[in-house]
Scaffold this active site. Structure first.
Site, mmCIF file in Angstrom:
data_model
loop_
_atom_site.group_PDB
_atom_site.id
_atom_site.type_symbol
_atom_site.label_atom_id
_atom_site.label_comp_id
_atom_site.label_asym_id
_atom_site.label_seq_id
_atom_site.Cartn_x
_atom_site.Cartn_y
_atom_site.Cartn_z
ATOM 1 N N ARG A 1 0.841 -1.212 0.000
ATOM 2 C CA ARG A 1 0.000 0.000 0.000
ATOM 3 C C ARG A 1 0.867 1.250 0.000
ATOM 4 O O ARG A 1 0.592 2.222 -0.704
ATOM 5 C CB ARG A 1 -0.903 0.025 1.231
ATOM 6 C CG ARG A 1 -1.976 -1.016 1.229
ATOM 7 C CD ARG A 1 -2.906 -0.807 2.399
ATOM 8 N NE ARG A 1 -2.301 -1.145 3.685
ATOM 9 C CZ ARG A 1 -2.690 -0.656 4.850
ATOM 10 N NH1 ARG A 1 -3.661 0.223 4.918
ATOM 11 N NH2 ARG A 1 -2.123 -1.047 5.962
ATOM 12 N N SER B 1 -6.122 4.552 3.879
ATOM 13 C CA SER B 1 -5.836 3.127 3.914
ATOM 14 C C SER B 1 -5.126 2.654 2.641
ATOM 15 O O SER B 1 -4.158 1.903 2.701
ATOM 16 C CB SER B 1 -7.137 2.350 4.103
ATOM 17 O OG SER B 1 -6.865 0.983 4.154
ATOM 18 N N GLU C 1 -18.661 4.312 -4.853
ATOM 19 C CA GLU C 1 -17.677 3.712 -5.757
ATOM 20 C C GLU C 1 -18.156 3.676 -7.204
ATOM 21 O O GLU C 1 -17.357 3.851 -8.132
ATOM 22 C CB GLU C 1 -17.323 2.290 -5.290
ATOM 23 C CG GLU C 1 -16.606 2.223 -3.942
ATOM 24 C CD GLU C 1 -17.546 2.400 -2.739
ATOM 25 O OE1 GLU C 1 -18.783 2.395 -2.933
ATOM 26 O OE2 GLU C 1 -17.032 2.529 -1.615
ATOM 27 N N PHE D 1 -14.788 -3.453 -2.944
ATOM 28 C CA PHE D 1 -15.647 -2.344 -3.408
ATOM 29 C C PHE D 1 -15.221 -1.857 -4.793
ATOM 30 O O PHE D 1 -16.054 -1.542 -5.637
ATOM 31 C CB PHE D 1 -15.614 -1.194 -2.405
ATOM 32 C CG PHE D 1 -15.863 -1.636 -0.982
ATOM 33 C CD1 PHE D 1 -16.919 -2.483 -0.679
ATOM 34 C CD2 PHE D 1 -15.030 -1.226 0.055
ATOM 35 C CE1 PHE D 1 -17.143 -2.902 0.625
ATOM 36 C CE2 PHE D 1 -15.252 -1.643 1.353
ATOM 37 C CZ PHE D 1 -16.304 -2.481 1.648
ATOM 38 N N ASP E 1 -11.844 -7.481 9.452
ATOM 39 C CA ASP E 1 -13.138 -6.974 8.988
ATOM 40 C C ASP E 1 -14.072 -8.046 8.439
ATOM 41 O O ASP E 1 -15.258 -7.786 8.228
ATOM 42 C CB ASP E 1 -12.926 -5.863 7.960
ATOM 43 C CG ASP E 1 -12.568 -4.538 8.636
ATOM 44 O OD1 ASP E 1 -13.040 -4.321 9.779
ATOM 45 O OD2 ASP E 1 -11.835 -3.736 8.048
ATOM 46 N N ARG F 1 -2.786 -5.645 2.084
ATOM 47 C CA ARG F 1 -2.797 -4.693 3.187
ATOM 48 C C ARG F 1 -1.530 -4.795 4.064
ATOM 49 O O ARG F 1 -1.061 -3.807 4.608
ATOM 50 C CB ARG F 1 -4.025 -4.978 4.055
ATOM 51 C CG ARG F 1 -4.233 -4.003 5.195
ATOM 52 C CD ARG F 1 -5.492 -4.389 5.976
ATOM 53 N NE ARG F 1 -5.792 -3.403 7.001
ATOM 54 C CZ ARG F 1 -6.484 -2.288 6.799
ATOM 55 N NH1 ARG F 1 -6.924 -2.012 5.588
ATOM 56 N NH2 ARG F 1 -6.721 -1.439 7.784
#
Lengths: 314, 283
Positions: free
Chosen positions: A7, A34, A55, A80, A114, A164
């Site tokens: 990232r 993020s 989105e 997303f 999550d 991530r």
């Protein structure tokens, strides 16, 4: 071994690109902190568009920006960026083949806490099936950086899958990279592992385990999921008796499917597929625990390779 | 201000568009007559008068853009593009031909003058937002016009785009809402009631101008009024008649994507010819 974050590499590379090319613009749907496109916002606020938590609109807006000659990079979590905006990617971007770059961040199971809503087990499948789309899945942060630069050079839609969590660095910043490249990370072997993302470094661990059993595993990094170079695949599999595919993605529609489609009718080798077995994700305290839960481990790779080695023993 | 010659030219273009819509639909094949004919006068005002564009140079960077978000009304846009000279009018005979230049819905890679792909409803305004942002970044004065259908307003993405356009203060973006009151399966008020429109767009931060979408002078006045606004986008809510100009197809869902028999095809062209004679003698 050095561990770096994809990232962060994405965000920093966007800034580098922004300096080189004033046509580069960036869009986010409230996840810039993020995906780390926030670095670009700090450097080039006038070329950064916070699109709100919307989105579908973000992706079609990116299409419009590309139609005025911009090179838009639109980012969000992979679930997303692909699923929520699938029809926008299909109709507004892929049918006309517009020059839009999509970053699916926190991909695979890497957003471990999550749970199923945030874990993309299907992003490669969704993006891969779209004509005109290029699909990239980097092995480490260094490769991510090279990919972002290559995406801007490539004229057409590209999807970039970003993890991530920190990953071991397996590639060399000084070695050039190009879209479509298939890299032999560990060249010699009787059984081949064709892997993407985190599964490549787990494959190197598996190779060490297998070496102790006297089995040689060739480890191949496939970071361009599409287009997949079938000739090159046949070449890297030359001399191998079998192969295993491995991905942090559903076994349906991802790298394993792509490899088998590409080899169908060309090369008939015994094979095994490692991936998530047609089920959604779930929450966990950490990523390693989750990878283990779905059988995405060096042990699983080693076991599959051992079985294939046994079955194909001459 | 529009002079009477200009108005006559736009009306003539609108007539031509309708005539082509019927010809393109032909006999025995489905065609989106209703929503194409309701849009014809607005499309004519844009291509025939309002927009800066150059058919010889479709990618001229300073051109105004038109996005047909209700992509099923492509026939109206194809007719306008051909009439303007983007491609020969003879091409209109080949709409929907296998792998042809004129697809069932707009395709920018195939058709000169088409600015965006549409057909899956609800996406055009977002594309317009992106174009408006890009043009503003380049300090170009060009405007972006997006035509939406009233049935299309049920798509949630339209309202995402509405919020985005207001958020970014896009006064170079103009929406044209073709309110023909009828979606594919019947009247919007009966099928899926999304009224009121004007109040909704106002609440979303847009300047709203409500007009008769078949009154060419009113359409042009509204387009000029949109130029005056600063710091927010404009939605021209145009009240129209589905199938306008084709008496048997007016105000009915039957010709949303209807098939003409040989008799009805001839009838439609005769009605159009008659209308032109009436206008020439009395107008």
């Amino acid at each position: 071994m050095l561990w770096l974050n994809q990232r962060k590499a994405y965000g920093e590379s966007l800034v580098r690109l922004g300096r080189q090319n004033s046509r580069v613009v960036v869009l986010e749907a409230d996840l810039g902190k993020s995906t780390m496109s926030c670095f670009f916002q700090d450097a080039f606020p006038e070329r950064y568009f916070e699109m709100g938590i919307a989105e579908a609109n973000m992706i079609a807006t990116a299409a419009g920006l590309s139609l005025t000659g911009k090179i838009p990079f639109a980012g969000s979590f992979a679930v997303f960026a692909t699923g929520r905006a699938y029809d926008q990617i299909r109709t507004s971007i892929c049918i006309p083949g517009l020059n839009v770059k999509i970053c699916g961040s926190s991909a695979g199971l890497s957003d471990f806490g999550d749970g199923s809503t945030h874990q993309s087990i299907d992003d490669l499948a969704l993006m891969r099936v779209l004509p005109n789309m290029t699909v990239l899945s980097p092995v480490d942060a260094v490769e991510t950086e090279k990919m972002v630069m290559a995406m801007a050079e490539h004229d057409g839609p590209v999807y970039l899958r970003v993890c991530r969590n920190d990953l071991p660095v397996l590639t060399d910043p000084d070695v050039p990279w190009q879209i479509g490249q298939i890299t032999e990370v560990k060249p010699d072997g009787d059984i081949a592992l064709l892997a993407t993302g985190v599964m490549v470094s787990l494959g190197l661990e598996a190779a060490e385990q297998l070496a102790r059993e006297g089995i040689r595993l060739k480890v191949v990094n496939i970071s361009t999921i599409k287009p997949l170079d079938a000739d090159r695949l046949v070449e890297v599999l030359r001399g191998c008796r079998a192969f295993v595919t491995a991905e942090e993605h559903s076994v349906i529609g991802g790298l394993g499917s792509a490899v088998h489609e590409a080899l169908s009718g060309r090369l008939n080798l015994p094979s095994a597929m490692i991936g998530i077995a047609d089920q959604f994700g779930t929450s966990a305290y950490n990523w390693q625990e989750l990878l283990a839960h779905y059988g995405l481990t060096s042990e699983a790779i080693a076991k599959a390779a051992m079985r294939l080695d046994r079955e194909t023993a001459r | 201000m529009l002079d009477s010659n200009q108005q006559a030219r736009i009306e003539d273009l609108a007539w031509k568009i309708r005539y082509h819509i019927i010809e393109m639909t032909g006999v025995g094949k489905a065609g989106h007559i209703g929503g194409s004919c309701s849009a014809a006068d607005i499309v004519a005002a844009l291509y025939g008068w309002k927009m800066k564009h150059d058919p010889q140079n479709p990618h001229w960077p300073e051109r105004d853009r038109f996005v047909m978000s209700k992509g099923h009304a492509a026939l109206a846009q194809y007719a306008a593009l051909a009439a303007c000279g983007y491609f020969p009018e003879a091409e209109l005979r080949h709409v929907k031909k296998l792998n042809g230049m004129l697809q069932g819905h707009p395709d920018l890679r195939r058709t000169p003058g088409i600015e965006a792909n549409s057909g899956s409803l609800g996406q055009g305004l977002s594309i317009g937002v992106g174009m408006a942002l890009g043009l503003r970044l380049d300090h170009l004065e060009s405007k972006v016009f997006v035509m939406l259908g009233d049935g299309e307003l049920a798509e949630g993405q339209v309202w995402e785009a509405a919020m985005a356009a207001a958020n970014f203060k896009l006064d170079n973006l103009v929406g044209l809402l073709d309110c023909n009151r009828i979606q594919a399966t019947g009247e919007i008020a009966q099928r899926f009631n999304t009224y009121p429109f004007t109040e909704k767009w106002q609440a979303f931060g847009w300047q709203v101008i409500e007009i008769d979408g078949h009154d060419v002078a009113a359409v042009c006045a509204a387009l000029e009024q949109a130029d005056q606004v600063s710091g927010r986008p404009t939605m021209i809510v145009a009240h129209t008649v589905k199938g306008k100009g084709i008496p048997f197809a007016e105000n009915t869902a039957a010709y949303h994507n209807g098939i003409l028999t040989e008799d009805l095809y001839r009838q439609a062209l005769v009605d159009l010819e008659q209308k032109r004679r009436d206008e020439t003698c009395c107008g």
